[in-house]
Design an enzyme around this catalytic site. Structure first.
Site, mmCIF file in Angstrom:
data_model
loop_
_atom_site.group_PDB
_atom_site.id
_atom_site.type_symbol
_atom_site.label_atom_id
_atom_site.label_comp_id
_atom_site.label_asym_id
_atom_site.label_seq_id
_atom_site.Cartn_x
_atom_site.Cartn_y
_atom_site.Cartn_z
ATOM 1 N N CYS A 154 5.206 45.239 3.432
ATOM 2 C CA CYS A 154 5.408 43.609 3.312
ATOM 3 C C CYS A 154 5.599 43.290 1.945
ATOM 4 O O CYS A 154 4.626 43.363 1.290
ATOM 5 C CB CYS A 154 4.429 42.758 4.029
ATOM 6 S SG CYS A 154 4.782 41.141 3.909
ATOM 7 N N CYS B 177 12.694 42.353 1.263
ATOM 8 C CA CYS B 177 11.784 41.899 2.309
ATOM 9 C C CYS B 177 12.134 42.775 3.439
ATOM 10 O O CYS B 177 13.132 43.180 3.849
ATOM 11 C CB CYS B 177 12.061 40.447 3.042
ATOM 12 S SG CYS B 177 11.344 39.936 4.691
HETATM 13 N N1 DGL Z 1 8.454 41.180 6.075
HETATM 14 C C1 DGL Z 1 7.806 40.257 5.022
HETATM 15 C C2 DGL Z 1 8.444 40.639 3.563
HETATM 16 O O1 DGL Z 1 8.649 41.871 3.358
HETATM 17 C C3 DGL Z 1 7.979 38.787 5.090
HETATM 18 C C4 DGL Z 1 8.061 37.898 6.356
HETATM 19 C C5 DGL Z 1 7.285 36.821 6.428
HETATM 20 O O2 DGL Z 1 7.923 35.874 5.647
HETATM 21 O O3 DGL Z 1 6.240 36.901 6.679
HETATM 22 O O4 DGL Z 1 8.429 40.014 2.842
#
Ligand code: DGL
Length: 264
Positions: free
Chosen positions: A77, A191
């Site tokens: 993430c 993301c």
């Molecule tokens: N998957 C997450 C990232 O890579 C973010 C998603 C969220 O806003 O929770 O930033």
């Protein structure tokens, strides 16, 4: 240190965006036991404050590390990594691999010198991103754009839903209009949810734009850090979630080899 062959690699995300990283890890290390943890009760991280995100990530990873004794944690993430990576590394004594916006490879690939960066609102305002820009892209133009609607679109798509195509058109148009006359030829998917939407983003941006994300680089790093270790998968892949488990989830996670879902 001797690592048990059954000790898992733990991947962590706010939701299921990290599956884009899991897919790359599975490809590189097919025999690795994997646990995938999703903080669904905290999703979306991108709309939270730094303090909230840091507290959730550090608290959950501490509990998960104690319970599952992973050999390595991958924070799959960008939002969590750009905010809490240093802090988590300070408190946990296992290797932690983060996911940070792929600005370095994008800067090497762009021909027009104009790079779009799609991330969450929390990610695009981080000093971590300023540092990556200063280190690798000072001679480029980096245009940052927060697209929280894509996080929801990816979660919906994963569960078999159909996101509204207008969302992707809007993101492509908004990012391009932020660039003005400059031509974006490379877009960083900063993301982990966004590579799950590559087909939809491709349709909206067109064939000539290149997308860059960090998944392959992360898998490579995980493989490097575990290169002398044995792997043995002694059961089905496990997904751990905070928050409610909906019916569509089991079906959605099956192709990723995650056939058991538990609540934390
Ligand atoms: N998957 C997450 C990232 O890579 C973010 C998603 C969220 O806003 O929770 O930033």
């Amino acid at each position: 240190m001797i690592v048990s062959a059954q000790s898992p690699i733990l991947l962590f995300d706010s939701g299921f965006g990290g599956l884009s990283v899991l897919a790359a890890v599975r490809e590189t290390l097919p025999d690795a036991p994997v646990i995938y943890a999703a903080d669904l009760a905290g999703l979306p991280y991108g709309e939270k404050t730094e303090a909230e995100i840091a507290a959730r990530v550090a608290g959950l990873l501490g509990r998960l590390a104690e319970r599952y004794q992973p050999r390595l944690i991958c924070i799959a993430c960008n939002t969590a990594s750009t905010i809490a990576l240093g802090m988590v590394r300070d408190v946990l004594e296992i290797p932690i691999v983060g996911t940070v916006p792929a600005i370095k490879p994008a800067a090497a690939l762009t021909k027009t010198g104009v790079i779009g960066l799609l991330g969450t609102a929390a990610t695009i305002r981080q000093g971590y991103v300023d540092d990556l820009e200063a280190k690798f892209a000072t001679d480029k133009k980096l245009i940052r754009y927060a697209a929280p609607e894509l996080v929801h679109a990816a979660e919906l798509l994963l569960r078999g839903g159909t996101p509204d195509p207008a969302i992707f058109e809007q993101v492509a148009n908004d990012l391009r209009s932020k660039a003005g006359d400059a031509e974006i030829d490379t877009v960083v998917l900063a993301c982990t949810h966004f590579p799950l939407l590559e087909a939809q983003l491709r349709a909206a941006f067109g064939q000539e734009v290149r997308f860059v994300d960090g998944a392959a680089g992360i898998a490579h790093r995980v493989a490097h850090l575990t290169q002398d270790q044995a792997f043995e998968r002694d059961g089905p892949g496990l997904a751990i979630v905070t928050g409610p488990v909906d019916q569509t989830l089991a079906h959605a996670l099956q192709p990723y080899g995650l056939s058991v879902i538990e609540r934390l």
